[in-house]
Design a protein around this motif. Sequence first.
Motif, PDB file in Angstrom:
ATOM      1  N   ALA A 141       0.841  -1.206   0.000  1.00 34.58           N
ATOM      2  CA  ALA A 141       0.000   0.000   0.000  1.00 34.58           C
ATOM      3  C   ALA A 141       0.870   1.248   0.000  1.00 34.58           C
ATOM      4  N   ALA A 142       1.973   1.223   0.731  1.00 35.55           N
ATOM      5  CA  ALA A 142       2.880   2.380   0.740  1.00 35.55           C
ATOM      6  C   ALA A 142       3.438   2.624  -0.660  1.00 35.55           C
ATOM      7  N   VAL A 143       3.783   1.553  -1.362  1.00 35.57           N
ATOM      8  CA  VAL A 143       4.288   1.681  -2.734  1.00 35.57           C
ATOM      9  C   VAL A 143       3.194   2.272  -3.627  1.00 35.57           C
ATOM     10  N   GLU A 144       1.992   1.750  -3.495  1.00 39.09           N
ATOM     11  CA  GLU A 144       0.886   2.243  -4.321  1.00 39.09           C
ATOM     12  C   GLU A 144       0.606   3.721  -4.050  1.00 39.09           C
ATOM     13  N   MET A 145       0.627   4.103  -2.784  1.00 40.05           N
ATOM     14  CA  MET A 145       0.379   5.502  -2.434  1.00 40.05           C
ATOM     15  C   MET A 145       1.505   6.402  -2.937  1.00 40.05           C
ATOM     16  N   ALA A 146       2.735   5.926  -2.857  1.00 39.30           N
ATOM     17  CA  ALA A 146       3.865   6.706  -3.365  1.00 39.30           C
ATOM     18  C   ALA A 146       3.755   6.880  -4.879  1.00 39.30           C
ATOM     19  N   GLU A 147       3.302   5.829  -5.569  1.00 36.66           N
ATOM     20  CA  GLU A 147       3.102   5.939  -7.024  1.00 36.66           C
ATOM     21  C   GLU A 147       2.018   6.967  -7.343  1.00 36.66           C
ATOM     22  N   LEU A 148       0.992   7.045  -6.500  1.00 36.71           N
ATOM     23  CA  LEU A 148      -0.054   8.058  -6.693  1.00 36.71           C
ATOM     24  C   LEU A 148       0.497   9.460  -6.471  1.00 36.71           C
TER      25      LEU A 148
ATOM     26  N   ARG B 246      10.522  13.105  -4.481  1.00 37.16           N
ATOM     27  CA  ARG B 246      11.760  12.372  -4.168  1.00 37.16           C
ATOM     28  C   ARG B 246      11.523  11.382  -3.031  1.00 37.16           C
ATOM     29  N   LEU B 247      10.775  11.811  -2.023  1.00 38.43           N
ATOM     30  CA  LEU B 247      10.445  10.911  -0.919  1.00 38.43           C
ATOM     31  C   LEU B 247       9.653   9.715  -1.436  1.00 38.43           C
ATOM     32  N   ALA B 248       8.683   9.961  -2.304  1.00 39.41           N
ATOM     33  CA  ALA B 248       7.871   8.882  -2.875  1.00 39.41           C
ATOM     34  C   ALA B 248       8.741   7.909  -3.660  1.00 39.41           C
ATOM     35  N   GLN B 249       9.696   8.422  -4.416  1.00 38.36           N
ATOM     36  CA  GLN B 249      10.595   7.544  -5.166  1.00 38.36           C
ATOM     37  C   GLN B 249      11.399   6.655  -4.222  1.00 38.36           C
ATOM     38  N   GLY B 250      11.877   7.225  -3.132  1.00 31.39           N
ATOM     39  CA  GLY B 250      12.618   6.454  -2.136  1.00 31.39           C
ATOM     40  C   GLY B 250      11.740   5.400  -1.480  1.00 31.39           C
ATOM     41  N   ILE B 251      10.508   5.780  -1.172  1.00 32.63           N
ATOM     42  CA  ILE B 251       9.570   4.828  -0.564  1.00 32.63           C
ATOM     43  C   ILE B 251       9.360   3.644  -1.488  1.00 32.63           C
ATOM     44  N   ILE B 252       9.188   3.911  -2.766  1.00 30.42           N
ATOM     45  CA  ILE B 252       8.959   2.830  -3.735  1.00 30.42           C
ATOM     46  C   ILE B 252      10.133   1.857  -3.747  1.00 30.42           C
TER      47      ILE B 252
END
Length: 144
Positions: free
Chosen positions: A83-90, A102-108
């Motif tokens: 879910a964290a990956v999916e939310m970061a992709e959103l 950048r934070l979202a890319q790191g989370i993914i």
Amino acid sequence: MVETAATSLRPRRSLHALPTPAILFVLTGLLLIGASPAYQHDDGTFGDAMEAAMHRMHRDMQVPSSGSVDRDFAAMMIPHHRAAVEMAELQLRYGADQRLRRLAQGIIVEQKQEIAVMEEVLAALPSGPLQGRESNAGGGTDLK
């Protein structure tokens, strides 16, 4: 306060008539959310997609106890990380702030790596309950 020529020309307002910063903040946020087509809860929007991701995560985290703390931890954390990956992709699809992108890319990257580790551990764990430290009924965390 001593009234001077400059202060006597200012319009007088009651402090009670002025909106508080908190009220202004909330009203501004509501206006921005309402004005942002990407955040409205229509089909295919950010809000709907986030809601769907959270619903899937909560559903998929409901796993029956296997009797193994390690197995249950991994089985619940994998959907959480997905879910964290999916939310970061959103965030990457709809967001604009470069710091959050950048934070979202790191989370993914990091969450996908952690999912792979947990899947590998799950595959290697014996299926029986209560192995090793898991049988510690004291409940505390022993990190030694």
